[in-house]
Design a protein around this motif. Sequence first.
Motif, mmCIF file in Angstrom:
data_model
loop_
_atom_site.group_PDB
_atom_site.id
_atom_site.type_symbol
_atom_site.label_atom_id
_atom_site.label_comp_id
_atom_site.label_asym_id
_atom_site.label_seq_id
_atom_site.Cartn_x
_atom_site.Cartn_y
_atom_site.Cartn_z
ATOM 1 N N ILE A 258 -10.763 5.429 4.167
ATOM 2 C CA ILE A 258 -9.231 5.036 4.073
ATOM 3 C C ILE A 258 -9.671 3.791 2.328
ATOM 4 C CG2 ILE A 258 -7.412 3.792 3.951
ATOM 5 C CD1 ILE A 258 -7.535 3.133 7.102
ATOM 6 N N PRO A 259 -8.877 4.928 1.718
ATOM 7 C CA PRO A 259 -8.269 4.978 0.497
ATOM 8 C C PRO A 259 -8.389 3.287 -0.274
ATOM 9 C CG PRO A 259 -7.918 6.887 0.424
ATOM 10 C CD PRO A 259 -8.123 6.860 1.940
ATOM 11 N N LYS A 260 -9.506 2.491 -1.065
ATOM 12 C CA LYS A 260 -8.432 1.448 -0.799
ATOM 13 C C LYS A 260 -8.392 0.762 -2.850
ATOM 14 C CE LYS A 260 -10.647 -1.138 2.576
ATOM 15 N NZ LYS A 260 -11.833 -2.119 3.309
ATOM 16 N N VAL A 261 -7.191 -0.372 -3.039
ATOM 17 C CA VAL A 261 -6.889 -0.805 -4.297
ATOM 18 C C VAL A 261 -7.149 -2.099 -4.257
ATOM 19 C CG1 VAL A 261 -5.196 -0.957 -5.854
ATOM 20 C CG2 VAL A 261 -5.643 0.994 -4.656
ATOM 21 N N LEU A 358 1.907 -6.433 -12.569
ATOM 22 C CA LEU A 358 1.120 -5.165 -11.553
ATOM 23 C C LEU A 358 0.767 -5.151 -10.607
ATOM 24 C CD1 LEU A 358 -0.460 -2.460 -11.998
ATOM 25 C CD2 LEU A 358 -2.492 -3.737 -13.389
ATOM 26 N N MET A 359 0.557 -7.098 -9.776
ATOM 27 C CA MET A 359 0.260 -6.964 -9.056
ATOM 28 C C MET A 359 2.220 -7.043 -8.395
ATOM 29 S SD MET A 359 -0.406 -10.383 -7.211
ATOM 30 C CE MET A 359 0.736 -11.782 -7.623
ATOM 31 N N ILE A 371 1.773 4.733 -1.393
ATOM 32 C CA ILE A 371 0.198 4.501 -2.177
ATOM 33 C C ILE A 371 -0.596 4.590 -0.348
ATOM 34 C CG2 ILE A 371 -1.558 2.919 -2.528
ATOM 35 C CD1 ILE A 371 -0.132 1.203 -3.407
ATOM 36 N N ASN A 372 -0.986 6.013 -0.924
ATOM 37 C CA ASN A 372 -1.763 6.787 0.002
ATOM 38 C C ASN A 372 -3.311 5.828 0.213
ATOM 39 O OD1 ASN A 372 0.505 8.308 0.581
ATOM 40 N ND2 ASN A 372 -0.884 9.803 -1.440
ATOM 41 N N GLY A 373 -3.237 4.710 0.859
ATOM 42 C CA GLY A 373 -4.760 4.173 0.938
ATOM 43 C C GLY A 373 -3.769 2.389 1.825
ATOM 44 N N GLU A 374 -5.034 2.257 0.765
ATOM 45 C CA GLU A 374 -4.914 0.477 1.212
ATOM 46 C C GLU A 374 -5.010 -0.724 0.419
ATOM 47 O OE1 GLU A 374 -7.201 -3.355 4.899
ATOM 48 O OE2 GLU A 374 -7.475 -0.764 4.365
ATOM 49 N N LEU A 375 -4.217 -1.226 0.367
ATOM 50 C CA LEU A 375 -4.067 -2.435 -1.069
ATOM 51 C C LEU A 375 -4.562 -3.746 -0.767
ATOM 52 C CD1 LEU A 375 -3.117 -3.214 -3.425
ATOM 53 C CD2 LEU A 375 -0.571 -3.786 -2.969
#
Length: 378
Positions: A258-261, A358-359, A371-375
């Motif tokens: 899973i993509p992550k930010v 931004l946060m 968001i196609n990923g995990e924040l």
Amino acid sequence: MMKFFQHSFISSLVAGFLLMVSSASYAAPIQYITDIYGDRTNQLIGYGVVVGLDGTGDKSQVKFTQQSIVNMIKQFGVQLDGGINPKLKNVAAVTVTAVVDSHKGPGQKLNVTVSSIGDAKSLRGGTLLMTQLKGADGNVYALAQGNVVVGGFSAEGNDGSSITHNTPTAGRIPNGATVERALTAENDDDPTVYLQLKKPNYQTALNISKHINQTFGPGVAKALNKGRVEVAAPVDSEDRIMFISMLEQLEIEEGKTIPKVIFNSRSGTVVFSDNVTVSSAAVSQGGITVRIQEDQYVSQPGAAIGGGINAPGRTVVTDDSQINVEEKDGAAMIWPQGTNLQEIVNAINQVGATPTDLMQILQALDEVGAINGELVVI
């Protein structure tokens, strides 16, 4: 016949799927992505004293430091009366820690870390006396002794002013411990080797077992779950070492994760993994700024009622508050499906958004599932 056909069809389907997805993945040796069960490190700890300090040791209130020195001196035949209270400003009580590999043998060296547990100001220039290092089972596995290397310093003036750089109450002794007892690896004579994935992933586990079976023969490896693969290995020590060395070099296609930010809320740093995209989203960035300025005016009349012309009057303090509200125009930004998140962050930064803004935007996008990923906020 039908069961065999279904089994063959599913096996072919799985094999074709693995081949299809692995072509776009990254290949890495097994030793990079797994740990062999039993090949591990162990923590050692001990209690000791550091001597030779230049007046920066524990104060007389630290009783266990004095008791440690008294007990040590008695072992050398020096008898002390029970009422003696030695002032040991050049001595500090410390904990000594080290990490030992399961295949380290007697006579090999370990690096140790020394940390003060009293009120010593600095360990600079001190020498650690012989200290036993024990494992979790209570057995002694190493002995430590040597000169402490400290990276920090502390200085204090007569007027009470002081300056400290880094941490002077902790240091290291390179090669300061000697292994006295070997730790045997649990799997040295086990006919089965277990590969533990550093990043558990179903696809990666299946790729590992599939590649091992293709290389060494059917039935050698079996994926037990997303984080563990069972491998049959030779019992003979030399054959086993040769087999594991060959095993570690096999190139494995890693499964997709899973993509992550990662967002650091303290510094405003944003780190992305590959291919983090967003669904269709619109963001309006703006806000209200409220400024409050407090002023005080002091007035003292020349005379009080009933007094002379030069008699001082009562002091009057008047508060004056000014409130100013500014509202920024928020411009809406719209991104189409599949836009890379990096482009969104760059656009948000260009309009002058603060790290807090931004946060909040990233959290809002994550909340609506854009968001196609995990924040991950740290």
